[in-house]
Write an enzyme that holds these catalytic residues in place. Structure first.
Site, PDB file in Angstrom:
ATOM      1  N   CYS A 145      45.313  35.388  38.719  1.00 63.15           N
ATOM      2  CA  CYS A 145      44.450  35.001  37.596  1.00 63.15           C
ATOM      3  C   CYS A 145      45.221  34.791  36.304  1.00 63.15           C
ATOM      4  CB  CYS A 145      43.367  36.059  37.392  1.00 63.15           C
ATOM      5  SG  CYS A 145      42.186  36.187  38.771  1.00 63.15           S
ATOM      6  N   ALA A 146      46.401  35.362  36.181  1.00 65.07           N
ATOM      7  CA  ALA A 146      47.220  35.155  34.979  1.00 65.07           C
ATOM      8  C   ALA A 146      47.955  33.821  34.989  1.00 65.07           C
ATOM      9  CB  ALA A 146      48.238  36.290  34.830  1.00 65.07           C
TER      10      ALA A 146
END
Length: 353
Positions: A145-146
């Site tokens: 997700c980063a």
């Protein structure tokens, strides 16, 4: 702080979702049909579907495809077909909006953690996009997700290193392909209630103007947090790892971490006119507002994106950025995203009206 004249500018951006639309109630019923008879805790955990803030999301396959048990070969074939189509869709639109052609792209940064492709995705679609044989390729795996924020930071540094060069960033994830029939766990239920598929693409260039620039970037990796989020790998495919309550971690740690990263940028939270955050779900959004001392409801773009598309992992925050750009960016915004590691990634944007 990076000198303004040297920083990369956002030339264009675009997003794309696959064609199959899933309503949240439809996904819940499908999960109930598959799991309820085998998983006594299913009905207790089914409230997760109503509490995510998601109304619908998209997948690369019709919902019927997910109702059959799939192994690595089928998942990989679905990944390659779906990812290539989404890559061409998002990247093609971003290239056109930048008023360049595929042959003008000098570097491609591809961010993806939900499938394995060797040759990598940008090589597979190079002909369709008209990329040059000498294009530089930078595939990035494992950021989860980063990845949207970290990928933007990587692409910006590459653009800064070669002023005038066109750098294409594509963040693409097919999270729905990780759905599992065999894992009767809360983590798998959380994944089933949250994840969708999507892609975002950005063209960056340094040295020749641009209203929105990458001002600075920073990250924080917390020690001893490998078990918070990630993948396991077994003969059937990827299996989701959620071993700790992420909203609690956000409330306890993110505010200080953001302040530390901003301090390294020679900024403070008072300098930030707008936070643009990866929306992991409604509880994570609420936790971010609390951690960043924002009024409840401030992260409205984040809620809109999660409602319309679900959590698409890496590209999700770039969907948020696209909405913010459409509404008009303030002078300074901070993109943030949390991902496996456990990691916080931040990019400061400077916008000239």
């Amino acid at each position: 702080m990076i000198e303004t004249k040297q920083t990369a500018a956002l030339v264009s951006m675009a997003t794309a979702v696959p064609p199959h639309l899933f309503h949240q109630g439809q996904v819940l019923q499908a999960a109930r049909n598959l799991l309820a008879d085998r998983y006594p805790e299913f009905e207790t955990l089914s409230s997760l579907f109503a509490n995510t803030g998601i109304q619908h999301r998209h997948g690369v396959k019709p919902i019927e495809w997910y109702l059959e048990r799939r192994g690595w070969p089928e998942r990989t074939q679905a990944f390659l077909e779906g990812a290539e189509a989404l890559f061409v869709d998002a990247a093609g639109k971003a290239i056109a909006r930048a008023d360049v052609t595929g042959s003008d792209i000098d570097t491609v940064v591809t961010v993806c953690s939900t499938g394995i492709a060797t040759p990598t995705l940008e090589a597979r679609v190079a002909g369709k996009l008209g990329l040059r044989p000498d294009v530089s390729r930078v595939p990035v795996f494992g950021l989860g997700c980063a990845g949207g924020v970290s990928g933007l930071s990587i692409a910006a540094r590459l653009a800064q290193a070669r002023p005038g060069a066109n750098v294409l960033l594509v963040a693409l994830e097919l999270c729905t392909l990780a759905v599992r029939h065999d894992e009767l766990t809360k983590a798998n239920m959380v994944a089933a209630s949250l994840f969708g598929d999507g892609a975002a693409a950005i063209v960056l260039r340094a040295g020749d103007g641009g209203a929105t620039r990458i001002e600075a970037a920073g990250e924080k990796l917390w020690p001893d947090t490998l078990g918070i989020m990630g993948w396991t790998v077994d003969p059937e495919g990827f299996g989701v790892v959620f071993q700790r309550t992420i909203p609690d971690f956000v409330r306890d740690h993110v505010g200080l971490a953001v302040s530390e990263i901003l301090a390294r940028m020679e900024l403070t939270t008072d300098d930030i006119d707008r936070f643009l955050c990866h929306p992991g779900g409604s509880k994570v959004i609420a936790a971010l507002e609390r951690a960043l001392a924002l009024d409840q409801g401030t992260l409205d773009h984040e809620r809109d994106v999660i409602a319309a598309c679900g959590n698409m992992s890496a590209p999700t925050v770039l969907f948020v950025l696209e909405r913010a750009c459409a509404k008009g960016l303030p002078p300074r915004a901070l993109l943030t995203a949390l991902g496996p590691g456990f990691t916080l990634s931040c990019v400061a944007l400077r916008h000239a009206a």
